[in-house]
Design an enzyme around this catalytic site. Structure first.
Site, mmCIF file in Angstrom:
data_model
loop_
_atom_site.group_PDB
_atom_site.id
_atom_site.type_symbol
_atom_site.label_atom_id
_atom_site.label_comp_id
_atom_site.label_asym_id
_atom_site.label_seq_id
_atom_site.Cartn_x
_atom_site.Cartn_y
_atom_site.Cartn_z
ATOM 1 N N HIS A 157 0.852 -1.192 0.000
ATOM 2 C CA HIS A 157 0.000 0.000 0.000
ATOM 3 C C HIS A 157 0.884 1.238 0.000
ATOM 4 C CE1 HIS A 157 -4.066 1.688 0.844
ATOM 5 N NE2 HIS A 157 -3.358 2.717 1.284
ATOM 6 N N ASP B 150 -13.529 3.522 7.754
ATOM 7 C CA ASP B 150 -12.534 4.291 6.992
ATOM 8 C C ASP B 150 -13.188 4.993 5.813
ATOM 9 O OD1 ASP B 150 -9.900 5.210 6.174
ATOM 10 O OD2 ASP B 150 -10.200 3.869 4.484
ATOM 11 N N ARG C 269 -12.450 13.451 5.813
ATOM 12 C CA ARG C 269 -11.106 14.043 5.907
ATOM 13 C C ARG C 269 -10.748 14.778 4.627
ATOM 14 N NH1 ARG C 269 -7.689 9.221 6.465
ATOM 15 N NH2 ARG C 269 -5.928 10.638 6.463
ATOM 16 N N SER D 61 -6.310 4.717 8.923
ATOM 17 C CA SER D 61 -6.952 4.492 7.632
ATOM 18 C C SER D 61 -6.270 3.346 6.879
ATOM 19 C CB SER D 61 -6.879 5.797 6.827
ATOM 20 O OG SER D 61 -7.194 5.574 5.490
ATOM 21 N N LYS E 98 -7.507 -1.048 6.875
ATOM 22 C CA LYS E 98 -7.848 -1.725 5.611
ATOM 23 C C LYS E 98 -6.909 -2.897 5.352
ATOM 24 C CE LYS E 98 -7.550 2.157 3.399
ATOM 25 N NZ LYS E 98 -7.680 3.458 2.795
HETATM 26 N N1 URA Z 1 -4.059 6.292 1.872
HETATM 27 C C1 URA Z 1 -5.056 5.812 2.648
HETATM 28 O O1 URA Z 1 -5.587 4.735 2.403
HETATM 29 N N2 URA Z 1 -5.449 6.543 3.689
HETATM 30 C C2 URA Z 1 -4.897 7.730 4.013
HETATM 31 O O2 URA Z 1 -5.283 8.324 4.984
HETATM 32 C C3 URA Z 1 -3.849 8.221 3.194
HETATM 33 C C4 URA Z 1 -3.457 7.479 2.121
#
Ligand code: URA
Length: 434
Positions: free
Chosen positions: A82, A161, A168, A183, A187
């Site tokens: 990620h 999220d 946000r 966040s 995930k």
């Molecule tokens: N990527 C994400 O999934 N969440 C964030 O808060 C920032 C980047």
């Protein structure tokens, strides 16, 4: 418990208990806490911060707000990756086929664009016919059959999220250490992989501009991952100029395919090989990152990764002929060129401004419900340190006629030219947790 009291506590610099954080997450998912109350608490968290324990409790409550996927029906060690978000960051579409071609299964859920940064799901949707939403069974079967599937995050994964992400994005509370940590890790922990590689961006085009803050974010996310029993590695990488030359959905997929053909830009190729190598090491396919680099490089030179990307596109309903014929991608309505005002060396390409300019072309959303122009975006002609002469092409802007002039001005302002050649920032700054 009352949400107004929790907001007040954080507003005044207090430390929230596990129960208070749970109450907040339960409330936003059930709808008993209104968006304006959630936004007020987000701002209080943004300003006052959260300590490690609060951040970890926030992450776990967010993870448990929805399904936690069981990927055990997929054979092998599943390694997820990620990025914290960048400009021109098309690494997933390069890494996933490389790693799958090297026999480490890739079962990945990706996101859409956030603010000035792009998202893999939007990019993949620029491939005619490509489906980013598959049923769980189809997703798992595809990985077992061809070793790769990348889909959008389902509504059942960390729904907290989804709600907080959208708030946000429009309340200036994105770039907070604990909120980013919560966040991303909620995930990743819910998505069911065995191990996690995090590409933590730092610089002008990242949510964490400062290198020390990016390292602290990487360290925190590794701690959360390890505490949940998943080996997590964070790679701190530079985001002071766009990755590669192309920014925008189909433009980025085209550049990613170029990398898989062995003719992509140096920086994005280097980053993709490094991240693939770490994934191959975590997937226990190699004993060292160096060996992983050789294996990843061979996947490109042998054409195996390119064959895998065609298989992947076809399996998800897309037209695999795009790999050999880029004219099959959507065509932009118009284009406009930005040229150098004087001679010298490129000393700055303000990365966030390029991301915002790409958004202006229609490649990114201004509002949640905006439809994207998947053909729109920016093709840079120069990168940091390149020499230029007055009148040389700096970038071409693609998109709707009504949008590209504004974007062109933003791109023009993003470039700085100096008499002296500048030092190019190091691409990989640190690897944490390997
Ligand atoms: N990527 C994400 O999934 N969440 C964030 O808060 C920032 C980047």
């Amino acid at each position: 418990m009352k949400i107004s009291e929790i907001i007040m506590k954080k507003r005044d610099g207090g430390v929230l208990t596990k129960e208070e954080i749970q109450f907040f997450i339960d409330g936003i998912v059930s709808g008993s806490i209104a968006d304006y109350q959630a936004s007020a608490l987000l701002m209080a968290i943004y300003i006052r911060g959260m300590n490690e324990e609060e951040t970890s409790n926030l992450t776990m409550s967010m993870r448990d707000s929805g399904d936690v996927i069981d990927l055990s029906p997929i054979k092998g060690i599943k390694v997820d990756k990620h990025s914290t978000g960048g400009v021109g960051d098309k690494t997933t579409f390069i890494i996933a086929p490389i790693v799958a071609a090297c026999k480490v299964p890739v079962a990945k859920m990706s996101g859409r664009g956030l603010g000035f940064t792009g998202g893999t799901v939007d990019k993949m949707e620029s491939i005619p016919g490509f489906r980013t939403s598959l049923e769980k069974e189809e997703f798992i079967n595809q990985v077992n059959e061809i070793g790769i599937s990348v889909i959008g995050q389902t509504g059942h994964i960390a729904p907290a999220d989804k709600i907080l992400y959208a708030l946000r994005d429009v309340t200036a509370t994105v770039d907070n250490f604990s909120l980013i940590s919560g966040s991303i890790m909620s995930k990743k922990l819910a998505a069911g992989s065995d191990k996690i590689v995090l590409d933590v961006k730092c610089g002008d085009g990242a949510f964490m501009e400062d290198e020390e803050r990016a390292k602290a974010l990487g360290t925190m996310m590794c701690k959360i991952g390890e505490a949940a029993g998943k080996h997590t590695v964070a790679v701190i990488t530079d985001m002071n100029q766009p990755l590669g030359y192309n920014v925008g959905n189909s433009l980025e997929i085209i550049e990613a395919i170029d990398v898989l053909k062995g003719k992509g830009p140096k920086d994005i190729t280097e980053l993709a090989i490094s991240l693939s190598a770490i994934m191959l090491k975590l997937g226990e396919m190699v004993d060292s990152v160096e060996e992983g680099r050789m294996m990843a490089t061979e996947a490109i030179t042998s054409g195996k990764a390119l064959a895998k990307v065609k298989e992947f596109i076809a399996a998800q309903g897309g037209n695999p002929d795009v790999v050999d014929d880029y004219s099959l991608f959507p065509e932009p309505q118009a284009s406009i060129e930005v040229t150098a005002k004087n001679d010298g060396y490129i000393s700055q390409i303000h990365c966030k401004c390029i991301g915002l300019a790409s958004q202006s072309t229609g490649a990114g959303r201004e509002k949640k419900e905006d439809a994207l122009d998947l053909s729109a975006g920016i093709k840079l002609a120069k990168k940091l340190g390149d020499s230029v002469k007055k009148g040389d092409l700096l970038a071409t802007i693609y998109g709707d006629k009504s949008k590209i002039e504004v974007a062109a001005k933003q791109v023009e302002d993003a470039f700085e030219i100096s008499d002296e050649k500048v030092e190019i920032p190091k691409l990989i700054k640190e690897i944490i947790g390997l």
